[in-house]
Design a protein around this motif. Structure first.
Motif, PDB file in Angstrom:
ATOM      1  N   VAL A  20       1.259  -1.399   0.108  1.00 34.11           N
ATOM      2  CA  VAL A  20       0.182  -0.109  -0.195  1.00 34.11           C
ATOM      3  C   VAL A  20       0.741   1.191  -0.430  1.00 34.11           C
ATOM      4  O   VAL A  20       0.499   2.606  -1.143  1.00 34.11           O
ATOM      5  CB  VAL A  20      -1.047   0.005   0.602  1.00 34.11           C
ATOM      6  N   LEU A  21       1.923   1.023   0.845  1.00 30.85           N
ATOM      7  CA  LEU A  21       3.149   1.983   0.719  1.00 30.85           C
ATOM      8  C   LEU A  21       3.772   2.607  -1.075  1.00 30.85           C
ATOM      9  O   LEU A  21       3.284   3.641  -1.110  1.00 30.85           O
ATOM     10  CB  LEU A  21       3.859   2.266   1.992  1.00 30.85           C
ATOM     11  N   GLY A  22       4.082   1.382  -1.463  1.00 26.25           N
ATOM     12  CA  GLY A  22       3.777   1.615  -2.690  1.00 26.25           C
ATOM     13  C   GLY A  22       3.121   2.005  -3.762  1.00 26.25           C
ATOM     14  O   GLY A  22       3.450   2.559  -4.518  1.00 26.25           O
ATOM     15  N   LEU A  23       2.007   1.906  -3.650  1.00 27.89           N
ATOM     16  CA  LEU A  23       1.301   1.868  -3.811  1.00 27.89           C
ATOM     17  C   LEU A  23       0.584   3.928  -4.665  1.00 27.89           C
ATOM     18  O   LEU A  23       0.639   4.693  -4.978  1.00 27.89           O
ATOM     19  CB  LEU A  23      -0.663   1.590  -3.839  1.00 27.89           C
ATOM     20  N   PHE A  24       0.823   4.233  -3.081  1.00 33.43           N
ATOM     21  CA  PHE A  24       0.780   6.010  -2.819  1.00 33.43           C
ATOM     22  C   PHE A  24       1.817   6.295  -3.741  1.00 33.43           C
ATOM     23  O   PHE A  24       1.466   7.597  -3.763  1.00 33.43           O
ATOM     24  CB  PHE A  24       1.125   5.843  -1.219  1.00 33.43           C
ATOM     25  N   GLY A  25       3.129   5.527  -3.604  1.00 35.35           N
ATOM     26  CA  GLY A  25       4.198   6.301  -4.376  1.00 35.35           C
ATOM     27  C   GLY A  25       3.668   6.342  -6.126  1.00 35.35           C
ATOM     28  O   GLY A  25       3.805   7.092  -6.763  1.00 35.35           O
ATOM     29  N   ARG A  26       3.495   5.296  -6.466  1.00 37.38           N
ATOM     30  CA  ARG A  26       2.815   5.298  -7.609  1.00 37.38           C
ATOM     31  C   ARG A  26       1.794   6.002  -8.585  1.00 37.38           C
ATOM     32  O   ARG A  26       1.500   6.839  -9.028  1.00 37.38           O
ATOM     33  CB  ARG A  26       1.958   3.883  -8.142  1.00 37.38           C
ATOM     34  N   VAL A  27       1.036   6.528  -7.107  1.00 40.00           N
ATOM     35  CA  VAL A  27      -0.046   7.510  -7.360  1.00 40.00           C
ATOM     36  C   VAL A  27       0.044   8.800  -7.509  1.00 40.00           C
ATOM     37  O   VAL A  27      -0.104  10.155  -8.485  1.00 40.00           O
ATOM     38  CB  VAL A  27      -1.335   7.272  -6.520  1.00 40.00           C
ATOM     39  N   PHE A  28       1.360   9.060  -6.714  1.00 41.13           N
ATOM     40  CA  PHE A  28       2.095  10.436  -6.849  1.00 41.13           C
ATOM     41  C   PHE A  28       2.908  10.225  -7.798  1.00 41.13           C
ATOM     42  O   PHE A  28       2.397  11.732  -8.826  1.00 41.13           O
ATOM     43  CB  PHE A  28       2.895  10.817  -5.663  1.00 41.13           C
ATOM     44  N   ALA A  31      11.806   7.787  -0.684  1.00 41.03           N
ATOM     45  CA  ALA A  31      11.020   6.726   0.224  1.00 41.03           C
ATOM     46  C   ALA A  31      10.694   5.447   0.063  1.00 41.03           C
ATOM     47  O   ALA A  31      10.747   4.221   0.900  1.00 41.03           O
ATOM     48  CB  ALA A  31      11.535   7.384   1.735  1.00 41.03           C
ATOM     49  N   VAL A  32       9.940   4.925  -1.196  1.00 42.18           N
ATOM     50  CA  VAL A  32       8.663   4.002  -0.940  1.00 42.18           C
ATOM     51  C   VAL A  32       9.119   3.678  -2.354  1.00 42.18           C
ATOM     52  O   VAL A  32       8.600   2.126  -2.375  1.00 42.18           O
ATOM     53  CB  VAL A  32       7.367   4.799  -0.875  1.00 42.18           C
ATOM     54  N   ASN A  33      10.198   4.082  -3.061  1.00 40.47           N
ATOM     55  CA  ASN A  33      10.804   2.862  -4.240  1.00 40.47           C
ATOM     56  C   ASN A  33      10.864   1.644  -4.187  1.00 40.47           C
ATOM     57  O   ASN A  33      10.485   0.618  -4.602  1.00 40.47           O
ATOM     58  CB  ASN A  33      11.589   4.572  -4.671  1.00 40.47           C
ATOM     59  N   VAL A  34      11.078   1.276  -3.009  1.00 40.51           N
ATOM     60  CA  VAL A  34      11.993   0.271  -2.685  1.00 40.51           C
ATOM     61  C   VAL A  34      10.793  -0.854  -2.113  1.00 40.51           C
ATOM     62  O   VAL A  34      10.336  -1.938  -2.280  1.00 40.51           O
ATOM     63  CB  VAL A  34      12.897   0.009  -2.093  1.00 40.51           C
TER      64      VAL A  34
END
Length: 248
Positions: free
Chosen positions: A103-111, A147-150
Motif C-alpha cells: 500500500v505504501l508503494g501504491l501511494f508512491g505510484r499515485v504520486f 522513500a517508498v520506491n523500494v
C-alpha cells in the motif's frame, strides 16, 4: 464498539472492511485496468521524452492510458487488503508487512501519476520541446515519495511469500504458480512518465491478473447479495462525483 460487543467481536467486524464487494471488484478490475493502461500506450518509447512526444501526437490516447493505470493503482488497495486477510489467518506477520509495504508503494505510484499528469499539461502550455527540457531539468528532484520506491518493488515479493506460506492462493502447482505470478508485479517499472510497455512490464501485469482475478471471482461468489438501493446508489454516485469534480 457498542456496549454489547466484546473486543474480539469488534476486531472481527472491523476486519471485514471495506467489504467483499469492494474487494472482489478491486481484485478483478485493479490488475485489468493496469494492463489496459499499459497496452493503450504500447509502441511508444518507455521514457519521458517519448511519452511526452506521444502525448503531443495523440493526447486522447495517452490521457486514457495514464487514467486507466492510475485507476488500477488505486483499486489495488482493497485487493491487497483482501489477500492479506487470507494470509493473516496463518501467517499474520507476513500479512501485516506485505499489505503495509504494497500500500505504501501504491501511494508512491499515485504520486508519480500526478506528476505525469502535470508534465502532460506542460506540453499543452509550453510546447513539446520546452516541456521535455523542463522535465529533463527537474526529473531527479527530491520528493518524499522517493522513500517508498523500494516498497513499490519489494512489497509484492513479501506479499507473495506470505501467500505461499499461507496457501492463500490455493494448494498444489496452481497455487504456487499464482504466488510466483504475484511476485512478478515487482518487475513493473516505477517513476514518472514510464511507458511500461516492454515485455517485462506486460509479463508483470499478466502475472498480477493471473494471481488476483481468480481470487476476486471467488470473493464475489461467496459475498452476500447486495441490497438493491446500495447498487443504485453506487451507480448514481460514481458519475455524479466525477461531474462534481470536473466542474469544481
Amino acid at each position: 464498539m457498542t456496549s454489547t460487543e466484546t473486543p474480539q467481536t469488534a476486531v472481527d467486524r472491523r476486519a471485514t472492511l471495506p467489504g467483499p464487494w469492494v474487494e472482489g471488484v478491486s481484485l478483478i478490475l485493479g490488475p485489468l485496468l493496469l494492463l489496459a493502461g499499459v497496452l493503450a500506450r504500447s509502441g511508444e518509447a518507455d521514457f519521458f521524452p517519448g511519452q511526452l512526444a506521444a502525448y503531443a501526437a495523440e493526447p486522447g490516447r495517452m490521457v486514457l492510458s495514464y487514467s486507466l493505470f492510475a485507476a488500477g493503482t488505486v483499486l489495488l488497495w482493497p485487493a491487497v487488503t483482501s489477500l492479506a486477510r487470507g494470509i493473516g489467518v496463518t501467517c499474520p506477520g507476513w500479512a501485516r508487512w506485505g499489505v503495509t509495504l504494497v500500500v505504501l508503494g501504491l501511494f508512491g505510484r499515485v504520486f508519480h501519476a500526478g506528476v505525469s499528469h502535470l508534465a502532460f499539461q506542460l506540453v499543452d502550455a509550453l510546447g513539446l520541446e520546452a516541456a521535455q527540457k523542463a522535465v529533463a531539468s527537474t526529473y531527479g528532484a527530491f520528493h518524499l515519495f522517493k522513500a517508498v520506491n523500494v516498497f513499490i518493488m519489494g512489497g509484492w515479493i513479501v506479499l507473495a511469500v506470505g501467500a505461499f506460506r499461507a496457501r492463500a492462493m490455493g494448494a498444489g502447482a496452481v497455487g504456487v504458480a499464482r504466488c510466483v505470478a504475484l511476485a512478478l508485479a515487482a518487475g513493473l517499472p516505477l517513476g514518472v512518465l514510464k511507458g511500461s510497455s516492454d515485455p517485462i512490464s506486460v509479463a508483470a501485469l499478466l502475472g498480477l491478473a493471473f494471481a488476483l482475478v481468480p481470487l476476486g471471482v471467488a470473493v464475489l461468489r461467496q459475498a452476500p447479495a447486495p441490497r438493491w438501493w446500495a447498487v443504485a446508489l453506487t451507480i448514481a454516485l460514481v458519475p455524479a462525483a466525477f461531474l462534481l469534480g470536473v466542474s469544481g
